[in-house]
Design an enzyme around this catalytic site. Structure first.
Site, mmCIF file in Angstrom:
data_model
loop_
_atom_site.group_PDB
_atom_site.id
_atom_site.type_symbol
_atom_site.label_atom_id
_atom_site.label_comp_id
_atom_site.label_asym_id
_atom_site.label_seq_id
_atom_site.Cartn_x
_atom_site.Cartn_y
_atom_site.Cartn_z
ATOM 1 N N ASP A 315 0.767 -1.202 -0.267
ATOM 2 C CA ASP A 315 -0.187 0.087 0.072
ATOM 3 C C ASP A 315 0.993 1.296 0.096
ATOM 4 O O ASP A 315 2.028 1.423 0.784
ATOM 5 C CB ASP A 315 -0.873 0.103 1.310
ATOM 6 N N THR A 317 0.297 4.491 0.881
ATOM 7 C CA THR A 317 0.319 5.165 2.199
ATOM 8 C C THR A 317 0.773 4.688 3.571
ATOM 9 O O THR A 317 0.405 3.606 3.607
ATOM 10 C CB THR A 317 -1.112 5.949 2.380
ATOM 11 N N ASP A 556 -1.490 -0.120 6.494
ATOM 12 C CA ASP A 556 -1.730 0.746 7.820
ATOM 13 C C ASP A 556 -3.074 1.131 7.939
ATOM 14 O O ASP A 556 -3.743 1.352 9.211
ATOM 15 C CB ASP A 556 -0.570 1.841 7.987
#
Length: 803
Positions: A315, A317, A556
């Protein structure tokens, strides 16, 4: 077990429950009363063994049971000197208990840092407490990314949307209103709210559902499965083989005691006494090493999993980037002024009591207007629809989200500007406005009359170590996939800046096929994916797995939860949401992406070293079975006493195996652990057994043995010398590639045997003789010929080439 969540409360229970003010919550006396009644959310962790359970698990094992039985038999036969092998039981138990307790202590220290927290309202103030301290009737706050800690009833909701897929398998998030039930284990994907705790501890839905399934397990992996197969086969073989040998030796030996002594010797050799111990030691040492890097492994298998991964899904970010969003600017479009744009952004930012990092960055840069912006309704940001909506009295509705979702055909300026900023690698949002009456409902449908007000430019900060780490994984043969909900141009630009290979191969996830096979084909050809929904991330992981890839997923945010759960290895950042930390198998508590190469190194060390150690133990089992079968057929005295095989096992397997199990080893990992172990160990064991039998036969035949005739004790000494020599050859070959310390280790074991022969007390205890020149010549020749054959096995067996 069937779990019925049932209604939140019955009518009688409702009548009996005290009235709790959602704004005040419980007071100290209320909490103390509920704790005293046991109405607190504390459930013993079934995955953590008590000290007594640790002792029992390391002492009461099949291997220890067999060894203790053999010890009892050798004592019954009157040969206590041959009971030296019981030391294996003691060492297995003591070392296993010590290492597991040490690993538990290290993990517990990190788990404290990863313990989920809950925000509850007590005495009118919101406070953060451990989830285990939540009591019945607590008022619990929820925000986006939170995991529901206990079952309860919603008492306030602001666009509260819950995903229950981890519990029910249902993929669609559910909007929750006042009076609705929420269940522990679900998580918030959008909005915020409060709920009253109704079922805590073992009564909560998630704990009841998991109670039957959760059990402590050392590891569930290819290594453990392969070793269990070996153990099951040997445990089936040892009893009948020992009985047949005993019957044969009763005819060959003078007394039943001597027959039992030979049978115990054979059985001791067939038992892989230290294999399970060294496997567990290797795993636990890996976990302890990771704890020093502040990486929390949820299970011992974690250290193995990343070493087997061949596709790493990232991912953007919080993984490639730091997760810190920097506000750059807001560019007004044709109609509104800069002042009105700042006012609108400030009002939108202030309207959400639990802003996500993006909205928090906007709010920090654009202060809320002092007056005139009265909130009427709000729809929080959803990663599925890619926008949020906020309505103010007399001012209409403001939409903030993905430009390619919000832009209309009339917003050409906004489209072009957003595309230009995205191509620069910036994170771009569009602020749009639509006129609406205060009483009109907010829906998931975007109005056609919306118009773009401003392009909001944000900036992701790439982790300083991202490029180095991504290059490392690429060099290790791990395929990288960047999967993000952001604009595909932005994601591709960030990926390229971070050094992701072939970042130009990108696709907008809205164009992805829904068919699994077609999706897998696109994944094979594409590196960067933008505008990916949470369920698409999950589908991508599944499609890769169906193509026999071992997939790791890092993330996250709450939009990563489903993919993290389904991946072979889920990796969460310590700063991530409670939901992601809850489902991930590895949590990087200090958010250091650079920890992953260390995890990979530990996994390689564990896998490669356990394979080497397994080669030693299985080779021993093979030659023991062969010796048992041939001696049983020939009906002659067994060529070894139990103490001889204890000596051979200690010097050629046990002691060096401990060094090998814990040594550094970063060789590439290949699938097929059990097949490779058998491919090496079976021929190596046959060669060792046949060479030893040949030497023993020569020693027992005066017509074949040069020099003076040998008695049984000398013949056994020669057999011991030969088998130990071949065992050391197996050790050296299995340890490849050779290092000076490995050669020194084998030489040291040979020297230790020499000391046993040289020291009269030890020589007499082990019933060995000083070998004559003729004995050394025969034994040395057998070791040389057998050793050459063993050394050739890795080159002759196809599956072992290149290992």
């Amino acid at each position: 077990m069937s779990i019925d969540p049932g209604p939140t409360t019955s009518s009688s229970a409702t009548a009996e429950r005290p009235v709790i003010d959602p704004e005040r919550g419980l007071g100290p006396a209320d909490v103390a009363e509920r704790v005293a009644r046991g109405q607190v959310n504390r459930v013993p962790d079934p995955n953590e063994r008590s000290p007594l359970q640790i002792v029992r698990a390391n002492v009461v094992t099949p291997v220890n049971g067999i060894m203790l039985t053999l010890f009892a038999l050798i004592l019954a036969a009157g040969f206590w000197q041959d009971g030296l092998f019981v030391g294996v039981v003691v060492s297995n138990s003591v070392i296993g208990i010590w290492q597991e307790a040490r690993a538990r202590r290290a993990l517990r220290r990190l788990e404290i840092l990863n313990t989920p927290a809950a925000r509850v309202v007590r005495d009118g103030a919101a406070v953060e407490i451990d989830v285990g301290d939540v009591v019945t009737d607590d008022i619990v706050e929820l925000a986006s990314g939170d995991q529901v800690a206990v079952d309860g009833e919603v008492v306030a909701a602001a666009g509260l949307t819950i995903d229950e897929s981890l519990l029910t398998g249902e993929s669609d998030p559910i909007d929750k209103m006042e009076g609705d039930e929420v269940r522990s284990g679900s998580y918030v994907v959008a909005g915020s709210g409060r709920y009253r705790a109704t079922r805590v501890g073992a009564e909560s839905y998630a704990n009841a559902l998991a109670g039957e399934a959760r059990r402590f397990s050392l590891v569930n992996s290819e290594l453990r499965r392969g070793i269990n197969v070996i153990l099951r086969v040997l445990i089936l073989v040892i009893p009948p083989a020992s009985v047949l040998l005993l019957l044969a030796l009763l005819d060959a030996e003078d007394t039943w005691q001597r027959a039992l002594q030979g049978t115990v010797a054979a059985a001791v050799a067939m038992v892989p006494d230290g294999l399970v111990l060294l496997t567990s030691l290797a795993f636990m040492a890996g976990v302890i090493t990771l704890t020093r890097r502040r990486a929390l492994a949820k299970e011992l298998a974690t250290v193995e999993l990343l070493a087997r991964v061949d596709v790493l899904c990232l991912d953007k970010t919080g993984t490639i980037t730091t997760g810190e969003i920097g506000y750059v600017e807001a560019i007004p479009l044709a109609r509104p002024s800069a002042e009105s744009t700042i006012e609108a952004l400030g009002a939108v930012g202030a309207a959400d009591p639990h802003p996500n990092p993006t909205l928090a960055a906007i709010a920090a840069a654009n202060p809320a207007p002092p007056s005139g912006w009265d909130l009427v309704a709000a729809e929080p940001f959803s990663s599925a629809r890619k926008w949020s909506a906020t309505r103010f009295a007399g001012r209409g509705t403001f939409y903030l989200g993905a430009p390619d979702i919000l832009v209309t055909d009339d917003d050409g300026e906004g489209r072009d500007l957003a595309a230009a900023r995205s191509a620069e690698g910036r994170r771009v949002l569009l602020l749009s406005h639509a006129p609406a009456a205060d009483g009109d409902p907010l829906t998931d449908e975007l109005p056609d009359d919306r118009r773009a007000m401003a392009v909001v430019v944000l900036e992701d900060t790439i982790r300083p170590d991202a490029e180095e780490i991504l290059r490392f994984f690429d060099e290790q043969g791990v395929t990288l996939k960047v999967i993000s909900g952001d604009n595909v141009e932005t994601v591709a630009s960030v990926a390229a800046r971070a050094g992701v290979p072939q970042a130009e191969r990108r696709v907008d996830a809205r164009e992805l096929p829904t068919d699994g096979d077609e999706l897998a084909d696109v994944l094979a050809e594409t590196t960067v994916f933008g505008r990916v929904t949470p369920h698409q991330k999950q589908a991508m992981v599944g499609a890769l797995q169906r193509r026999n890839h071992v997939v790791a997923m890092t993330g996250d945010g709450v939009n990563d939860v489903l993919a993290l759960k389904d991946a072979d290895m889920g990796i969460a950042m310590g700063s991530g949401s409670a939901a992601t930390r809850g489902v991930a198998q590895l949590v990087l508590l200090d958010n250091r992406f650079a920890t992953l190469p260390e995890v990979l190194a530990q996994g390689r060390r564990v896998i490669n070293n356990i394979e080497r150690v397994s080669n030693l133990f299985v080779t021993k089992a093979v030659y023991a079975v062969l010796l048992t079968a041939v001696i049983g057929f020939q009906q002659v005295p067994f060529p070894f006493l139990p103490r001889h095989l204890t000596l051979i096992g200690s010097f050629s397997i046990g002691i060096p195996g401990l060094f090998l199990a814990l040594a550094a080893n970063e060789n590439l990992v290949r699938a097929g652990f059990l097949r490779r172990v058998l491919a090496f160990s079976i021929p190596a064991g046959l060669v060792s057994g046949l060479a030893t039998l040949a030497v023993y036969t020569i020693a027992r035949d005066p017509g074949l043995m040069p020099g003076p005739e040998l008695d049984l004790g000398q013949a056994r000494t020669l057999a011991t010398l030969t088998l130990l020599g071949l065992g050391l050859v197996v050790l050296v070959v299995a340890s490849a590639p050779l290092r000076p310390w490995k050669v020194a280790l084998a030489a040291g074991m040979a020297a230790a045997y020499g000391l046993v022969i040289a020291i009269p007390l030890l020589r007499d205890y082990f019933e060995l003789d000083v070998p004559s020149a003729e004995m050394l010549a025969v034994g040395g020749g057998a070791v040389a010929i057998g050793g050459l054959a063993i050394a050739a096995i890795p080159r002759l067996v196809p599956i072992l080439r290149g290992s």
